[in-house]
Design a protein around this motif. Structure first.
Motif, PDB file in Angstrom:
ATOM      1  N   MET A   1     -35.490  86.067 -30.766  1.00  0.00           N
ATOM      2  CA  MET A   1     -35.600  84.607 -30.222  1.00  0.00           C
ATOM      3  C   MET A   1     -34.015  84.206 -30.496  1.00  0.00           C
ATOM      4  N   ASN A   2     -33.625  83.179 -29.965  1.00  0.00           N
ATOM      5  CA  ASN A   2     -32.362  82.638 -30.139  1.00  0.00           C
ATOM      6  C   ASN A   2     -32.053  81.983 -31.561  1.00  0.00           C
ATOM      7  N   MET A   3     -30.940  82.266 -31.912  1.00  0.00           N
ATOM      8  CA  MET A   3     -30.638  81.778 -33.364  1.00  0.00           C
ATOM      9  C   MET A   3     -30.485  80.206 -33.592  1.00  0.00           C
ATOM     10  N   LEU A   4     -30.009  79.465 -32.299  1.00  0.00           N
ATOM     11  CA  LEU A   4     -29.980  78.133 -32.531  1.00  0.00           C
ATOM     12  C   LEU A   4     -31.324  77.717 -32.382  1.00  0.00           C
ATOM     13  N   LEU A   5     -32.529  78.331 -31.653  1.00  0.00           N
ATOM     14  CA  LEU A   5     -33.914  77.761 -31.656  1.00  0.00           C
ATOM     15  C   LEU A   5     -34.559  78.016 -32.849  1.00  0.00           C
ATOM     16  N   MET A   6     -34.144  78.969 -33.589  1.00  0.00           N
ATOM     17  CA  MET A   6     -34.693  79.315 -34.918  1.00  0.00           C
ATOM     18  C   MET A   6     -34.331  78.388 -35.858  1.00  0.00           C
ATOM     19  N   SER A   7     -32.901  78.016 -35.726  1.00  0.00           N
ATOM     20  CA  SER A   7     -32.315  76.903 -36.634  1.00  0.00           C
ATOM     21  C   SER A   7     -33.266  75.529 -36.319  1.00  0.00           C
ATOM     22  N   PHE A   8     -33.314  75.238 -35.321  1.00  0.00           N
ATOM     23  CA  PHE A   8     -34.062  74.052 -35.020  1.00  0.00           C
ATOM     24  C   PHE A   8     -35.462  73.962 -35.507  1.00  0.00           C
ATOM     25  N   LEU A   9     -36.126  75.242 -35.423  1.00  0.00           N
ATOM     26  CA  LEU A   9     -37.439  75.143 -35.879  1.00  0.00           C
ATOM     27  C   LEU A   9     -37.458  75.147 -37.846  1.00  0.00           C
ATOM     28  N   GLU A  10     -36.434  75.530 -38.055  1.00  0.00           N
ATOM     29  CA  GLU A  10     -36.308  75.630 -39.611  1.00  0.00           C
ATOM     30  C   GLU A  10     -36.193  74.172 -40.026  1.00  0.00           C
ATOM     31  N   LYS A  11     -35.238  73.360 -39.332  1.00  0.00           N
ATOM     32  CA  LYS A  11     -34.996  72.078 -39.711  1.00  0.00           C
ATOM     33  C   LYS A  11     -36.204  71.174 -39.466  1.00  0.00           C
ATOM     34  N   TYR A  75     -24.551  72.873 -31.315  1.00  0.00           N
ATOM     35  CA  TYR A  75     -26.034  73.089 -31.516  1.00  0.00           C
ATOM     36  C   TYR A  75     -26.676  72.111 -30.532  1.00  0.00           C
ATOM     37  N   SER A  76     -26.316  71.632 -29.494  1.00  0.00           N
ATOM     38  CA  SER A  76     -27.082  70.723 -28.780  1.00  0.00           C
ATOM     39  C   SER A  76     -28.032  71.467 -27.958  1.00  0.00           C
ATOM     40  N   TYR A  77     -29.137  70.895 -27.682  1.00  0.00           N
ATOM     41  CA  TYR A  77     -29.924  71.795 -26.778  1.00  0.00           C
ATOM     42  C   TYR A  77     -29.492  71.862 -25.459  1.00  0.00           C
ATOM     43  N   ASP A  78     -30.021  72.993 -24.571  1.00  0.00           N
ATOM     44  CA  ASP A  78     -29.718  73.274 -23.359  1.00  0.00           C
ATOM     45  C   ASP A  78     -30.562  72.334 -22.432  1.00  0.00           C
ATOM     46  N   GLN A  79     -31.700  72.266 -22.490  1.00  0.00           N
ATOM     47  CA  GLN A  79     -32.685  71.559 -21.796  1.00  0.00           C
ATOM     48  C   GLN A  79     -33.804  70.731 -22.743  1.00  0.00           C
ATOM     49  N   LEU A  80     -34.129  69.803 -22.173  1.00  0.00           N
ATOM     50  CA  LEU A  80     -35.393  68.849 -22.644  1.00  0.00           C
ATOM     51  C   LEU A  80     -36.316  68.481 -21.868  1.00  0.00           C
ATOM     52  N   ILE A  81     -37.372  69.056 -21.587  1.00  0.00           N
ATOM     53  CA  ILE A  81     -38.394  68.463 -20.785  1.00  0.00           C
ATOM     54  C   ILE A  81     -39.431  67.632 -21.324  1.00  0.00           C
ATOM     55  N   LEU A  82     -39.704  66.709 -20.954  1.00  0.00           N
ATOM     56  CA  LEU A  82     -40.626  65.795 -21.757  1.00  0.00           C
ATOM     57  C   LEU A  82     -41.891  65.647 -20.807  1.00  0.00           C
ATOM     58  N   TYR A  83     -42.978  66.517 -21.124  1.00  0.00           N
ATOM     59  CA  TYR A  83     -44.398  66.472 -20.617  1.00  0.00           C
ATOM     60  C   TYR A  83     -45.309  65.197 -21.313  1.00  0.00           C
ATOM     61  N   PHE A  86     -46.659  67.321 -24.554  1.00  0.00           N
ATOM     62  CA  PHE A  86     -45.739  68.125 -25.268  1.00  0.00           C
ATOM     63  C   PHE A  86     -44.289  68.013 -24.814  1.00  0.00           C
ATOM     64  N   ILE A  87     -43.453  69.050 -25.626  1.00  0.00           N
ATOM     65  CA  ILE A  87     -42.036  68.654 -25.473  1.00  0.00           C
ATOM     66  C   ILE A  87     -41.462  70.019 -25.203  1.00  0.00           C
ATOM     67  N   HIS A  88     -40.690  70.499 -24.050  1.00  0.00           N
ATOM     68  CA  HIS A  88     -40.055  71.572 -23.854  1.00  0.00           C
ATOM     69  C   HIS A  88     -38.536  71.529 -24.301  1.00  0.00           C
ATOM     70  N   ILE A  89     -38.163  72.415 -25.337  1.00  0.00           N
ATOM     71  CA  ILE A  89     -36.807  72.615 -25.615  1.00  0.00           C
ATOM     72  C   ILE A  89     -36.211  73.869 -25.736  1.00  0.00           C
ATOM     73  N   SER A  90     -35.024  74.047 -25.197  1.00  0.00           N
ATOM     74  CA  SER A  90     -34.366  75.151 -24.926  1.00  0.00           C
ATOM     75  C   SER A  90     -32.811  75.146 -25.530  1.00  0.00           C
ATOM     76  N   PHE A  91     -32.274  76.532 -25.973  1.00  0.00           N
ATOM     77  CA  PHE A  91     -31.002  76.340 -26.375  1.00  0.00           C
ATOM     78  C   PHE A  91     -30.469  77.640 -25.927  1.00  0.00           C
ATOM     79  N   SER A  92     -29.210  77.567 -25.159  1.00  0.00           N
ATOM     80  CA  SER A  92     -28.392  78.594 -24.838  1.00  0.00           C
ATOM     81  C   SER A  92     -26.970  78.371 -24.669  1.00  0.00           C
ATOM     82  N   ASN A  93     -26.229  79.273 -24.306  1.00  0.00           N
ATOM     83  CA  ASN A  93     -24.763  79.196 -24.434  1.00  0.00           C
ATOM     84  C   ASN A  93     -24.302  78.115 -23.241  1.00  0.00           C
TER      85      ASN A  93
END
Length: 103
Positions: A1-11, A75-83, A86-93
């Motif tokens: 799993m992506n480290m920024l994503l894991m940090s997001f979940l932890e926060k 640490y900004s998200y790459d993509q946020l899709i609002l359904y 639910f909410i889709h969020i992704s983090f990448s370079n």
């Protein structure tokens, strides 16, 4: 799993938000089954879908994300899709900070 994503979940957890992860890393077969995009970031562990739970509202999750992860930061998200549910969020370079509202 992506480290920024894991940090997001932890926060999120440290801030006592309640949510359910409805989708995280997927196999190709799982992605086809749920009609995911062919180049879905779920396939490489860069995306999750979360749904508010209990005392946490959809708007509370969205406000948390926008207050902490929207903008031109490393640490900004790459993509946020609002359904609707639910909410889709992704983090990448790429760090596009792209928001798509499908509600």
């Amino acid at each position: 799993m992506n480290m920024l994503l894991m940090s997001f979940l932890e926060k999120l957890l440290d801030s006592n938000y309640h949510f359910t992860i409805t989708s995280a890393r997927r196999t190709v077969e799982q992605n086809i089954s749920c009609k995911g995009a062919k180049n879905s970031q779920h396939l490489v562990g860069e995306a999750i879908d979360i749904k508010p739970y209990g005392s946490t509202s959809y708007n509370a999750l969205l406000t948390f994300i926008k207050d902490n992860y929207q903008g031109q930061h490393s640490y900004s998200y790459d993509q946020l899709i609002l359904y609707p549910t639910f909410i889709h969020i992704s983090f990448s370079n790429r760090m596009r900070c792209q928001t798509i509202d499908k509600r």
